[in-house]
Scaffold this active site. Structure first.
Site, short mmCIF file in Angstrom:
data_model
loop_
_atom_site.label_atom_id
_atom_site.label_comp_id
_atom_site.label_asym_id
_atom_site.label_seq_id
_atom_site.Cartn_x
_atom_site.Cartn_y
_atom_site.Cartn_z
N THR A 1 20.71 -21.27 0.41
CA THR A 1 21.46 -22.33 1.10
C THR A 1 21.39 -23.70 0.43
OG1 THR A 1 19.56 -22.79 2.54
CG2 THR A 1 21.18 -21.20 3.34
N ASP A 2 20.33 -23.97 -0.34
CA ASP A 2 20.13 -25.34 -0.82
C ASP A 2 21.23 -25.82 -1.76
OD1 ASP A 2 17.87 -25.65 0.68
OD2 ASP A 2 16.47 -25.21 -0.94
N GLN B 1 28.04 -43.09 -0.20
CA GLN B 1 26.81 -42.57 0.38
C GLN B 1 27.02 -42.10 1.82
OE1 GLN B 1 23.65 -45.45 -0.08
NE2 GLN B 1 24.02 -45.69 -2.27
N CYS B 2 28.12 -42.51 2.43
CA CYS B 2 28.41 -42.09 3.80
C CYS B 2 28.85 -40.63 3.81
CB CYS B 2 29.51 -42.95 4.42
SG CYS B 2 29.07 -44.68 4.59
N THR C 1 17.16 -16.73 0.78
CA THR C 1 16.41 -16.30 1.96
C THR C 1 16.99 -15.06 2.62
OG1 THR C 1 15.75 -18.60 2.38
CG2 THR C 1 15.56 -17.07 4.22
N ASP D 1 16.25 -18.00 -6.64
CA ASP D 1 16.22 -19.08 -5.67
C ASP D 1 17.43 -19.97 -5.96
OD1 ASP D 1 14.04 -20.64 -3.76
OD2 ASP D 1 15.34 -22.01 -4.87
N SER D 2 18.03 -20.53 -4.91
CA SER D 2 19.25 -21.30 -5.14
C SER D 2 19.00 -22.54 -5.99
CB SER D 2 19.90 -21.70 -3.81
OG SER D 2 19.11 -22.65 -3.12
N SER D 3 17.75 -23.02 -6.05
CA SER D 3 17.47 -24.17 -6.90
C SER D 3 17.58 -23.83 -8.39
CB SER D 3 16.08 -24.74 -6.59
OG SER D 3 15.08 -23.77 -6.82
#
Length: 341
Positions: free
Chosen positions: A89-90, A274-275, A13, A57-59
């Site tokens: 950023t992703d 997962q925390c 972006t 794109d970061s993906s």
């Protein structure tokens, strides 16, 4: 003498501008960044720009692109005092984590940043992120780089790259480092907490180890999960399980039998939480003892991004002696705290 910083633009972006007639975003030629941001010419460092031929794109960023960035840094390491990577950023935390393992003996700053709004937007966060990142990438004292690690700068905070995660797709303050304090903060004064900075205790010469193995699977467990799905797992070399709390999972005999079978097939099992905050501690609860019994590896307080890229870097890497489990448990570049089991 001005310090020299190489700015590597990969895409994202931050390299876009808004067409106010159509309302859509479009990429601009990042080679013209000095026209977009004449303030960069007033910096106390010289900035040289190397854009990717095709911004991504970061993906779409992955092992091949990590190697490209590492190679660029290696080829230019002696010519520049610091490096700034502009990135979408992703997946920035994945790239920062991967680079932290690949760039060995790093004694110069490698800073990653991006933005939530395009650089041409009237309310953009891109300009502050970019300008302050350049400051950190060129920060030296007594002819020595203050930052000698891979870091992310975003919304007034400098964070260790392999400790970060993106937690917001909406707010400018998009990244957190839940298990490690910030390295620096930008306000009226630009501050660094030197006690939190990483230093390579081996003091080795800089080189790139670009070994990445993709035989990794990441699986998040959930209540009511059908364990038969585990039988469909191909024979991956490493299975990273994201489990509950400090390391708990279903207590049924089927759980033990299924995971033991995976281990018997030669798959390493790494356990992360997962925390967002805290880490794995085998034995704290009865429902975590299963992992000790099957010889699973504790991910301690690593982020999922760090655990995944660390496993990819270590698996079948000929430059590491000893077992995968022993090497994974070592604190290589500040990615884990010495806590838990």
């Amino acid at each position: 003498m001005k310090r020299k910083v190489l700015l590597i633009y990969t895409g994202g972006t931050i390299g876009m501008e808004k067409d106010y007639e159509s309302g859509s975003l479009r990429a601009f030629d990042f080679g013209n960044i000095f026209e977009k941001m004449p303030e960069m010419k007033l910096m106390e460092c010289e900035v040289f720009v190397h854009p990717f031929e095709q911004p991504l794109d970061s993906s779409d960023m992955g092992p091949d692109e990590w190697r490209m960035i590492a190679k660029l840094i290696s080829e230019n390491y002696d010519q520049y005092d610091g490096f700034l990577v502009l990135h979408g950023t992703d997946t920035m935390s994945y790239t920062a984590s991967a680079l932290s393992f690949m760039l060995k003996g790093l004694s110069k700053p490698v800073i990653l940043t991006g933005s939530q709004l395009p650089i041409g937007d009237l309310r953009t966060d891109a300009k502050e992120n970019l300008l302050t990142s350049l400051y950190y990438a060129s920060l030296y004292e007594n002819n020595e780089a203050v930052i000698q690690e891979v870091a992310i700068y975003f919304e007034y905070k400098l964070l260790r790259g392999n400790r970060t995660l993106k937690y917001s797709a909406e707010f400018f303050d998009a990244y957190s480092s839940p298990n490690y304090p910030i390295l620096g903060q930008s306000g009226v004064h630009l501050k660094i907490d030197k006690d939190n900075l990483w230093r390579d205790s081996l003091q080795s010469e800089f080189y790139v180890d670009d070994h990445i193995c993709e035989d990794i699977l990441f699986w998040r467990i959930f209540p009511g999960m059908n364990l038969n799905h585990f039988k469909e797992i191909p024979k991956m070399k490493v299975l990273i399980l994201q489990v509950f709390g400090s390391g708990t999972i279903f207590s049924s005999s089927k759980t033990f039998e299924t995971l033991q079978q995976i281990r018997n097939n030669g798959t390493e099992i790494v356990v992360v939480s997962q925390c967002i905050s805290g880490g794995i501690s085998f034995g704290k609860y009865e429902n975590s003892n299963i992992f000790a019994k099957i010889g699973a590896i504790s991910g301690k307080d690593m982020t999922a991004e760090a655990a995944i890229t660390k496993a990819m870097h270590l698996l079948n890497n000929p430059k590491y002696e000893g077992s995968f489990a022993d090497n994974f448990s070592e604190n290589i570049c500040g990615e884990i705290s010495e806590l838990g089991n």
